[in-house]
Motif scaffolding. Sequence first.
Motif, mmCIF file in Angstrom:
data_model
loop_
_atom_site.group_PDB
_atom_site.id
_atom_site.type_symbol
_atom_site.label_atom_id
_atom_site.label_comp_id
_atom_site.label_asym_id
_atom_site.label_seq_id
_atom_site.Cartn_x
_atom_site.Cartn_y
_atom_site.Cartn_z
ATOM 1 N N ALA A 162 0.440 -0.976 0.044
ATOM 2 C CA ALA A 162 -0.513 0.140 0.161
ATOM 3 C C ALA A 162 0.963 1.306 -0.373
ATOM 4 O O ALA A 162 0.653 2.402 -0.655
ATOM 5 N N ALA A 163 2.156 1.130 0.218
ATOM 6 C CA ALA A 163 2.318 2.295 1.057
ATOM 7 C C ALA A 163 3.400 2.844 -0.814
ATOM 8 O O ALA A 163 3.284 3.697 -0.785
ATOM 9 N N GLN A 164 3.644 1.597 -1.299
ATOM 10 C CA GLN A 164 4.395 1.714 -2.160
ATOM 11 C C GLN A 164 3.493 1.588 -3.543
ATOM 12 O O GLN A 164 3.889 2.747 -4.813
ATOM 13 N N ARG A 165 2.848 1.831 -3.430
ATOM 14 C CA ARG A 165 1.843 2.514 -4.420
ATOM 15 C C ARG A 165 1.003 3.912 -3.723
ATOM 16 O O ARG A 165 0.742 4.333 -5.417
ATOM 17 N N LEU A 315 4.259 14.384 -0.074
ATOM 18 C CA LEU A 315 2.741 12.754 -0.218
ATOM 19 C C LEU A 315 3.912 11.767 -0.240
ATOM 20 O O LEU A 315 4.019 10.805 0.120
ATOM 21 N N ALA A 316 4.680 12.005 -0.683
ATOM 22 C CA ALA A 316 6.216 10.676 -1.234
ATOM 23 C C ALA A 316 6.660 10.636 -1.036
ATOM 24 O O ALA A 316 7.411 9.656 -0.442
ATOM 25 N N ALA A 317 6.818 11.389 0.143
ATOM 26 C CA ALA A 317 8.386 11.495 1.283
ATOM 27 C C ALA A 317 6.874 10.559 2.255
ATOM 28 O O ALA A 317 8.206 9.629 2.970
ATOM 29 N N ARG A 318 6.082 10.294 2.830
ATOM 30 C CA ARG A 318 5.372 9.910 3.776
ATOM 31 C C ARG A 318 5.376 8.698 3.455
ATOM 32 O O ARG A 318 5.392 8.180 4.142
ATOM 33 N N ALA A 319 5.322 8.557 2.236
ATOM 34 C CA ALA A 319 5.255 7.264 1.607
ATOM 35 C C ALA A 319 6.353 6.162 1.545
ATOM 36 O O ALA A 319 6.076 4.931 1.982
ATOM 37 N N THR A 320 7.138 6.721 1.643
ATOM 38 C CA THR A 320 8.837 6.302 1.206
ATOM 39 C C THR A 320 9.522 5.988 2.636
ATOM 40 O O THR A 320 8.850 4.812 2.953
ATOM 41 N N LEU A 321 8.303 6.790 3.980
ATOM 42 C CA LEU A 321 8.602 6.404 5.340
ATOM 43 C C LEU A 321 8.090 5.152 5.564
ATOM 44 O O LEU A 321 8.521 4.494 5.772
ATOM 45 N N ARG A 322 6.224 5.175 5.281
ATOM 46 C CA ARG A 322 5.841 4.387 5.476
ATOM 47 C C ARG A 322 6.551 3.011 4.562
ATOM 48 O O ARG A 322 6.498 1.311 5.198
ATOM 49 N N GLU A 323 6.981 3.756 3.652
ATOM 50 C CA GLU A 323 7.152 1.405 3.095
ATOM 51 C C GLU A 323 8.670 1.626 4.123
ATOM 52 O O GLU A 323 9.369 0.398 4.092
ATOM 53 N N ASP A 324 9.657 2.472 4.299
ATOM 54 C CA ASP A 324 11.043 1.735 4.932
ATOM 55 C C ASP A 324 10.429 1.070 5.932
ATOM 56 O O ASP A 324 10.671 0.111 6.489
ATOM 57 N N GLU A 325 8.924 1.654 7.033
ATOM 58 C CA GLU A 325 9.192 1.070 8.263
ATOM 59 C C GLU A 325 8.310 -0.254 8.447
ATOM 60 O O GLU A 325 8.689 -1.357 8.637
ATOM 61 N N ALA A 326 7.454 -0.412 6.667
ATOM 62 C CA ALA A 326 7.087 -1.979 6.954
ATOM 63 C C ALA A 326 7.996 -2.473 6.009
ATOM 64 O O ALA A 326 7.770 -3.724 6.621
ATOM 65 N N GLN A 327 9.168 -1.806 5.501
ATOM 66 C CA GLN A 327 10.601 -3.337 5.296
ATOM 67 C C GLN A 327 11.077 -4.251 6.612
ATOM 68 O O GLN A 327 11.271 -4.443 6.308
ATOM 69 N N GLY A 328 10.607 -2.803 7.692
ATOM 70 C CA GLY A 328 11.406 -4.304 8.939
ATOM 71 C C GLY A 328 10.293 -4.902 9.364
ATOM 72 O O GLY A 328 10.767 -5.840 10.541
ATOM 73 N N LEU A 329 9.375 -5.442 9.174
ATOM 74 C CA LEU A 329 8.099 -5.959 9.430
ATOM 75 C C LEU A 329 8.122 -7.580 8.599
ATOM 76 O O LEU A 329 8.443 -7.215 7.788
ATOM 77 N N PRO A 330 7.251 -8.218 9.928
ATOM 78 C CA PRO A 330 7.124 -9.493 8.762
ATOM 79 C C PRO A 330 6.424 -9.505 7.855
ATOM 80 O O PRO A 330 5.569 -8.666 7.427
ATOM 81 N N SER A 331 6.251 -10.391 6.783
ATOM 82 C CA SER A 331 5.659 -10.386 5.800
ATOM 83 C C SER A 331 4.862 -12.213 6.303
ATOM 84 O O SER A 331 6.243 -13.197 6.236
ATOM 85 N N LEU A 332 4.262 -12.112 5.041
ATOM 86 C CA LEU A 332 3.599 -14.041 4.680
ATOM 87 C C LEU A 332 2.933 -13.928 3.632
ATOM 88 O O LEU A 332 2.810 -13.013 3.608
#
Length: 495
Positions: A162-165, A315-332
């Motif tokens: 979602a952050a990437q989108r 808006l682009a900077a905020r999306a990049t921040l959320r993307e970097d934060e999600a990179q450190g979370l688990p994925s299934l």
Amino acid sequence: MTNNPRKTISRRFCVLQIVCSIVAVGGPATALAAPLDLLWQDPFATQGYIVPLGKTWTGAPNNLPRATLPEAKPFRKPQSLAALTAYALAHNPQTRVAWENLRASAAGIGVADAAFLPSLSLSANAVRSQSNTTAGFRIPVLNSSSESLSLTWVLYEFGLRAAQRDNALAQLYLSGFQNNQALNQVALTVTQNYYQVIGQKALVQSYRQTVREDRANLDAARLKQRSGMATIADVLQAKSALAQAVAQLLSAQATLRSDQAALAESCGLPPYNPIPVAPLNLHHLPPDITPRMAALVHLAVRNNPLVQEAAARILAARATLREDEAQGLPSLAFSMSAGKRFQNNLQPSENWALGFTLKVPLFTGFQQSYAIQEAQRQERSARASLNQEAQSIALTVAQDYQTVMGARSAARASQIAVESARASLAAIRAQYRVGLATMLNLLSAQATLTSAEQTRVQDITTAYTQLANLVNALGMIGLPRNEAGLPALGAGPKE
């Protein structure tokens, strides 16, 4: 058969000596290269593409893309500013570049949306192999082939996709505002060149009138010399003034041709394409500005594409921040595969697999934490840039507003100066015929009139040009009455 350990150690020592010798030959500068790479300096003869120092390089391929100039367009009647602006917005390469970038950003949203769907792949391979055993037996040739179909689907990843989108959507906003900025810039350039052309045409007409007047002065000086009422000095002064007026006319005509080429280029046409335009009405002042400056400043901060682009960068900077934060979370992720394997003439074997993959980042060498800090700083920088851009646009609007008002007042004063200088020239010419004025008085009056006419043309064209700059700062191509309270700019001067 057993190997002698001493001979094995001796062989390894010899190989080590050879490798060390190769590295030593290469020297410190080439010590990082593989040992065998040091044996050949240029095995693919790449230096053959280089020409001697100081020579022109001629290695361009035959299929190198060629630039093409736009086709010429004949115009049968004088063009208004509105018509030229509309044509330029559709044909200027600058608007084409911005539009294609916008289309590319729109496709980027599709790339981001594709991450929500599963990926399906088909693979097939064929292998023919043979090997020998250590006992000296040869295994028969083995022919095998296998085909498999695999599916992978990321089920959950704490908002990474979602952050990437959102980031892709912010890039679309950026491209959209950059497209608007390109349109405004092209419209501004066309407007500036348009008024430069019609202003220069008015100066050429003024210089032509001066040449006619100076030629008439020369004829009058010669006539008075023949009758004994003037000296040769009057004739020489008249000749000098005529020569200077002709030189000024030729220079103004050359400048006009240059301005016409710039106008054609800004419209997306070849520079040699003539564009007829209506003459500048010297008796019509530029339109007045009815809204207050504060209202225009707020309008510009809201509608200017540069300010909007700076906001989209947040808006682009905020999306990049959320993307970097999600990179450190688990994925299934869910995976599934199925395939068959064929070997020689045996029955095929089948295989399938279903599974879930849980990825939990534990340590990234502090890379993730620094990436988050970088994105946070960039978001703050983008917010500061928005305020900076807004202040810059506000200053531009205020300066353009004052310049337009000053140029309009100056144009009104210059009209009075032209009328006064024309009346003064007529009076001195009448006095010169009866001997009450000298040739120097006549030429001085003529020069005053020419200077006043030049000033009037410059003030009127400056007012129109600065009004176009104000339009550009407001983020508009035209000025509709129902939004800004300003008269529409685009129809050109009235005739």
